[in-house]
Design an enzyme around this catalytic site. Structure first.
Site, PDB file in Angstrom:
ATOM      1  CE1 TYR A  97      -2.997   3.156   0.764  1.00  0.00           C
ATOM      2  CE2 TYR A  97      -2.066   3.149   2.972  1.00  0.00           C
ATOM      3  CZ  TYR A  97      -2.827   3.755   2.000  1.00  0.00           C
ATOM      4  OH  TYR A  97      -3.418   4.966   2.256  1.00  0.00           O
ATOM      5  CE  LYS A 129      -2.298   6.894  -1.713  1.00  0.00           C
ATOM      6  NZ  LYS A 129      -3.423   7.403  -2.557  1.00  0.00           N
TER       7      LYS A 129
END
Length: 500
Positions: free
Chosen positions: A238, A242
């Site tokens: 994640y 990002k």
């Protein structure tokens, strides 16, 4: 009638007659943003909301159900009364779209109208699964940003693109962490491997083709994402993707349109308006609260003296709106401008009003002692303390003694005695063990995080605002009494909107 200079210089004045695109509107933060804009500036021209749906009618129903129909819009519904539905139909434009596609999958007249009207793009869409399939995470968190930038270049009246990231893109850094954009190809640790976004995209695509026919394709793609993240110094897929998304924004955004990156830390329930305590989905620390409330959490990996960087959802949205207005540019024609690098804002609290994990623990104990949950037998559930371990070694030793050894004993007894009782005891204890380990696997890195997020850019933004806006669009963490907030607002909100 032309507004006064004071009215037009305030945040609501900017959004008057503006076309706004918000991706991720079905998410927690997206809903708060949509509601706030509609409430403070009913004269907004239109808000475009692309959602995953097979057609326009399905998109409309999804927005009605998953966005407008929520309790969050209660105040707005009361304000407009019988005219609420017509107001929404005039201002909100649901679109069947997805950021994994070029132009978000929107075509024809709807695309033409949208690109002509847009002044602001807010990209809040993301997959937040820490261990998402690598191909999926790249599609949404990286290629999605590229598609947003490509769309932005088609909008002649666009003034700003705001991208929602996360403060934890910095990985496991310690000390004071500045509001600084990533350089292209930057990594978090020294490695001989080069970080190239397009090489990662090709790697994921090629690997997916190799494992497509295998039964464990999903697991293989998840493991690839985790391996690539850790190769370059990030703890999970994640935050890695990002970070890549931020790099993609800086690389692809052009035409002189300013880019803004807002990095929230752990987002918690609404503190003030329109509905204190409102929260949706299981946020990071809320999984711990729920586990505690259900008495299925006996221990956790966390140093109670470390700071849990939390920020209420309404404060994040207020900062987003203020940053949008501050950076919006409508001066020279876009083709004559040079695109400035994105400005980063930390929507965080650890520097100026830190809240240690001890706050969550003591307010939780107090709340559940004062408001005990009722068990299936109708009796109050006794509040038990949770054992917290500030080191991985201490936690591991406890889990072995508390769970692993008893589980092995029960397994042997079940095999030797063929007893149903032992099998049930084993299943119950194994379920509790797996629950704790899953929570620690997901949230342990946050609980041991030792970084402090600098917020100098955010403070300058706040001080530049008109005094009235500082009140109506408050995002100053120093105004929050954390003990009072958790006991009176957040924990009751989690119990009401998430657990029940």
């Amino acid at each position: 009638m032309v507004g006064t200079m004071e009215e037009t210089s305030r945040i609501p004045g900017y959004f008057k007659n503006k076309g706004i695109l918000i991706t991720g509107a079905t998410g927690f933060l997206g809903k708060i943003l949509v509601e706030k804009i509609l409430r403070v500036q009913p004269d907004v021209k239109r808000i475009y909301l692309p959602v995953r749906a097979p057609d326009a009618e399905s998109a409309k129903k999804r927005v009605e159900t998953e966005v407008i129909g929520k309790e969050l819009f209660g105040l707005l519904r009361e304000t407009h009364g019988k005219g609420f539905q017509s107001f929404i139909e005039e201002k909100v434009v649901p679109l069947a779209g997805d950021i994994i596609h070029e132009n978000l999958g929107v075509e024809g007249p709807p695309l033409s109208q949208m690109t002509q009207e847009l002044s602001v793009i807010v990209n809040g869409a993301a997959t937040t699964n820490f261990y998402e399939r690598y191909d999926v995470a790249l599609d949404v968190n990286v290629m999605g940003v590229k598609h947003i930038c490509q769309l932005a270049k088609q909008c002649p009246n666009l003034e700003v693109v705001l991208h929602v990231s996360t403060a934890y893109v910095v990985g496991e850094k310690q000390g004071v962490i500045l509001e600084r954009a990533f350089k292209q190809g930057e990594t978090l640790r020294e490695t001989e491997a080069e970080l190239d976004i397009h090489a990662e995209l090709r790697l994921a695509r090629d690997y997916q083709r190799q494992v497509a026919e295998q039964k464990n394709e999903r697991k293989a793609m998840k493991e690839l994402g985790l391996a690539r993240a850790r190769e370059f110094g990030w703890p999970n897929t994640y935050v890695f993707t990002k970070a890549l998304g931020e790099m993609m924004l800086a690389r692809e955004l052009g035409g002189g349109v300013p880019g803004v990156i807002v990095r929230p830390s752990i987002i918690t329930s609404i503190q003030k308006e329109p509905l204190p305590g409102w929260v949706e989905g299981t946020r990071t620390i809320d999984a711990i609260l729920i586990g505690y409330a259900k008495q299925s959490l006996s221990c956790f990996l966390a140093d109670l003296q470390l700071t849990m960087d939390v920020i209420p959802g309404d404060m994040v949205v207020n900062a987003m709106m203020a940053a949008t207005v501050a950076h919006a540019s409508s001066s020279a024609p876009a083709d004559q401008q040079k695109t400035p690098p994105p400005t980063v804002y930390h929507a965080t609290s650890s520097l100026r009003n830190p809240a240690p994990y001890a706050v969550l623990y003591r307010t939780g104990l107090r709340y559940f002692s004062d408001h005990p949950r009722v068990g299936k037998d109708g009796r109050p559930v006794r509040t038990r303390k949770v054992h917290f371990f500030g080191t991985v070694a201490g936690f591991t030793a406890y889990m072995v003694l508390r769970y692993r050894l008893p589980l092995e004993l029960l397994r042997l007894l079940s095999l030797l005695c063929c007893g149903l009782l032992f099998s049930r005891l084993y299943a119950d204890l194994d379920r509790k063990y797996r629950f704790v380990m899953r929570l620690v696997d997901l949230y342990g890195p946050f609980a041991l995080f030792r970084g402090i997020f600098d917020d100098a850019n955010v403070e300058r933004l706040r001080m530049a605002m008109p005094v009235a806006d500082r009140v109506e669009f408050n995002f100053d963490p120093k105004t929050v009494d954390w003990d009072d907030y958790f006991y009176k607002i957040h924990i009751p909100g989690v119990m009401k909107y998430v657990l029940n």
